[in-house]
Design a protein around this motif. Sequence first.
Motif, PDB file in Angstrom:
ATOM      1  N   PHE A 168     -38.098  26.580  33.830  1.00 39.41           N
ATOM      2  CA  PHE A 168     -37.947  27.499  32.702  1.00 39.41           C
ATOM      3  C   PHE A 168     -39.247  27.533  31.898  1.00 39.41           C
ATOM      4  O   PHE A 168     -39.823  26.491  31.580  1.00 39.41           O
ATOM      5  CB  PHE A 168     -36.803  27.051  31.792  1.00 39.41           C
ATOM      6  N   SER A 180     -36.710  32.491  23.631  1.00 38.10           N
ATOM      7  CA  SER A 180     -36.076  31.387  24.346  1.00 38.10           C
ATOM      8  C   SER A 180     -36.996  30.184  24.318  1.00 38.10           C
ATOM      9  O   SER A 180     -38.181  30.299  24.614  1.00 38.10           O
ATOM     10  CB  SER A 180     -35.786  31.779  25.801  1.00 38.10           C
ATOM     11  N   ARG A 182     -36.170  27.378  26.006  1.00 36.73           N
ATOM     12  CA  ARG A 182     -35.884  26.558  27.172  1.00 36.73           C
ATOM     13  C   ARG A 182     -37.163  26.302  27.954  1.00 36.73           C
ATOM     14  O   ARG A 182     -37.918  27.227  28.236  1.00 36.73           O
ATOM     15  CB  ARG A 182     -34.858  27.241  28.070  1.00 36.73           C
ATOM     16  N   GLY A 186     -34.775  22.604  35.464  1.00 38.65           N
ATOM     17  CA  GLY A 186     -33.321  22.531  35.384  1.00 38.65           C
ATOM     18  C   GLY A 186     -32.714  22.899  36.717  1.00 38.65           C
ATOM     19  O   GLY A 186     -33.410  23.051  37.720  1.00 38.65           O
ATOM     20  N   GLU A 188     -29.688  25.517  38.579  1.00 38.42           N
ATOM     21  CA  GLU A 188     -28.787  26.651  38.432  1.00 38.42           C
ATOM     22  C   GLU A 188     -27.910  26.795  39.672  1.00 38.42           C
ATOM     23  O   GLU A 188     -28.323  26.451  40.786  1.00 38.42           O
ATOM     24  CB  GLU A 188     -29.568  27.951  38.248  1.00 38.42           C
ATOM     25  N   LYS A 198     -25.991  30.727  36.900  1.00 32.18           N
ATOM     26  CA  LYS A 198     -25.601  30.036  35.669  1.00 32.18           C
ATOM     27  C   LYS A 198     -26.202  28.638  35.685  1.00 32.18           C
ATOM     28  O   LYS A 198     -26.370  28.019  36.747  1.00 32.18           O
ATOM     29  CB  LYS A 198     -24.085  29.976  35.513  1.00 32.18           C
ATOM     30  N   ILE A 199     -26.535  28.148  34.509  1.00 30.64           N
ATOM     31  CA  ILE A 199     -27.189  26.850  34.386  1.00 30.64           C
ATOM     32  C   ILE A 199     -26.183  25.731  34.632  1.00 30.64           C
ATOM     33  O   ILE A 199     -25.098  25.709  34.055  1.00 30.64           O
ATOM     34  CB  ILE A 199     -27.835  26.699  33.000  1.00 30.64           C
ATOM     35  N   GLU A 201     -27.658  22.293  35.138  1.00 36.06           N
ATOM     36  CA  GLU A 201     -28.365  21.220  34.441  1.00 36.06           C
ATOM     37  C   GLU A 201     -29.396  21.851  33.526  1.00 36.06           C
ATOM     38  O   GLU A 201     -30.289  22.572  33.983  1.00 36.06           O
ATOM     39  CB  GLU A 201     -29.064  20.277  35.420  1.00 36.06           C
ATOM     40  N   SER A 202     -29.258  21.623  32.237  1.00 36.81           N
ATOM     41  CA  SER A 202     -30.195  22.208  31.274  1.00 36.81           C
ATOM     42  C   SER A 202     -31.602  21.689  31.526  1.00 36.81           C
ATOM     43  O   SER A 202     -31.790  20.515  31.877  1.00 36.81           O
ATOM     44  CB  SER A 202     -29.773  21.873  29.842  1.00 36.81           C
ATOM     45  N   PRO A 203     -32.593  22.546  31.348  1.00 35.98           N
ATOM     46  CA  PRO A 203     -33.974  22.128  31.635  1.00 35.98           C
ATOM     47  C   PRO A 203     -34.474  21.086  30.653  1.00 35.98           C
ATOM     48  O   PRO A 203     -34.090  21.074  29.491  1.00 35.98           O
ATOM     49  CB  PRO A 203     -34.764  23.433  31.516  1.00 35.98           C
ATOM     50  N   ARG A 204     -35.319  20.207  31.160  1.00 36.89           N
ATOM     51  CA  ARG A 204     -35.996  19.202  30.345  1.00 36.89           C
ATOM     52  C   ARG A 204     -37.486  19.253  30.661  1.00 36.89           C
ATOM     53  O   ARG A 204     -37.869  19.314  31.832  1.00 36.89           O
ATOM     54  CB  ARG A 204     -35.458  17.807  30.665  1.00 36.89           C
ATOM     55  N   ASP A 246     -20.112  13.211  33.232  1.00 43.76           N
ATOM     56  CA  ASP A 246     -21.297  13.973  32.861  1.00 43.76           C
ATOM     57  C   ASP A 246     -22.359  13.093  32.205  1.00 43.76           C
ATOM     58  O   ASP A 246     -23.458  13.566  31.903  1.00 43.76           O
ATOM     59  CB  ASP A 246     -20.922  15.098  31.882  1.00 43.76           C
TER      60      ASP A 246
END
Length: 662
Positions: A168, A180, A182, A186, A188, A198-199, A201-204, A246
């Motif tokens: 991202f 955004s 983000r 991540g 998807e 759809k996400i 794992e959220s990006p880091r 989770d």
Amino acid sequence: MKLLLRLLATSVMIPLSSGAAPRQLTATEAAAAFGARERIETISLSPDGNRAALLGAAGGASSALTIVDLVAGTTSQPIARSSGNPESLSRCSWVTDARLLCNVFYMADIGMKISATRQIAINSDGSGMKMITVDTNARSQGLLQNGGNIIDLLPTGEPGKVLMSRTFVPEGETGSNIVSNREGLGVELVDITRNTRKIVESPRPDATEYISDGHGTIRIRGMRPKTNGGYDGARIDYSYRQVNSDKWLPFGKLMVGGGVSTGFDPYAVDAGLNVVYGFEREGGRGALFRVSLDGSMKRELVFARADVDIDGLVRIGRQRRVVGASYATDRRQTEFFDPELKKLGASLAKALPGKPLISFVDASTDESKLLMFAGSDVDPGRYYLLDKKTRQMAEVLPVRPELADVALATVTAVNFPAADGTIIPGYLTLPPGSDGKNLPAIVMPHGGPGARDEWGFDWLAQFYANRGFAVLQPNFRGSTGYGDAWFRENGFKSWQVAIGDVNDGGRWLIKQGIADPTKLGIVGWSYGGYAALQTAVLDPNLFKAIVAIAPVTDLETLRGESRDYSNFALVDAFIGNGPHVRQGSPALNAARIKAPVLLFHGTQDLNVGVAESRLMANRLRDAGKTVEYVEFKGLDHQLDDSAARAQMLEKSDAFLRKALGM
């Protein structure tokens, strides 16, 4: 199991032998035949096992994707092509029986050379091509290099869907709020048929890796903190999740860069056993372990050897389940954990005599059909489809049909003593029909330096053997695969030992009577090119001709090439500081080189900048030495162009013959 061999009578079949005597090739013909890129560079099997997607050379630097119907025995016209300049198709995988996901690699120059990838989806008939990677736009606050990779093909109950990594990039507009924020890596869930996502794992920003269990759940995450200068750090922090949770829990740390990595390096999760497989050092050598993911962190040694590293994980099927491990002694070998495949491997060895390098490449969803590769030193290899239900095996296509009816040279594992008495392993290739005595000879150190040569077909060594040269490929100290003590500090910091071993290989050829001492040359690519040049710095009188392809020539220049890239801190640590940087740089010691030198380099080389060969050529000319330099415009480190490779082979052959008085 008794395996019946039958050949598919399809238009893709190319006869391997006419029964006639081996073809005698001219220098030009040999260069074209051995320099031709592989007809199959990657291959994958459809989920139902009825079709194969072949990606391979289509002339020059171009590649083509074709579909083979393994039931009807037909092959399609190319459904996609890439020119190789600047874009290349590099991998295509079946997601459904009708649709594939392909990786496109390309290079660009934006004031600095960068590489980038994009993912495209395409139907098996060539229709419905769509970009799957979410590209940057006018609002993007940075560049997108990594276009994503498949993490999990998912169970067949979700047709068309895959788990993919995504980088991202933040977005904003001048004079307004950020659109955004983000950022980073991540995961998807992507439907490549409907092009929805759809996400998961959220990006880091510091995320570097995600590992799934093959059934749609991410179980391992790697985070790589940056240095104060913003470069990639040398530590990766791994976390894991328990089943149906989770919550991320700490797993362990892996230290990389500068040499041999330390710590557990996770590779694959087995959902049934609830463990993660990975590699770690054991007694100074690489070994395969598995660690429980139930919260106990129970660690179990799966497979290790006292003589060499365990360096390969053997996986199979849509869920990429772990079935074995591989290692190389004098030859690459596999230890199967799966009882059925272990039995099958033994049967295949009998069904394919003379082709001991057997590997499973892909499988149908139910694993009733297996796509496999088999080859040897005198067979570049071919792909087979094995139907376990009918117990029949059919050849799909040879990898290098241009070499049909060409006599190839046998490769023998050898050992020779270094000056300090250490026994150095390597491989000797003698010209077909030769008595192995008083020959023009070439020492050919491998690239890396974090690599090693293995027994099998090598197009470069085979070309020179075809032209009458004996070829020695030494696994000098600094090579991987033999443990930490053998790797030492790496082939740059420990260059004197590594290069000394290479020179001792040349002296051994002479002492054994294999090489005519007046006709001994050296050829190398990448680090091998560096080694070829540096041998003459250490002993100017040993080799009478030097060919260096895409060589490192100045360690400080190599360091500087990475300064604007994220891996600079790792490259900096790998090269190190001290007297070895100047002493181990052939461009800075050009005056010591006596033998004529031939250099080749591609202008788009991202591994070793083209400036290194330009510098070497200039330094040799300034010192009054004999040097020729050939530059390939638009090509990368591998010179992935059949015409360019043919030119390189023919010119190097002529150069060696002239320099060695042949």
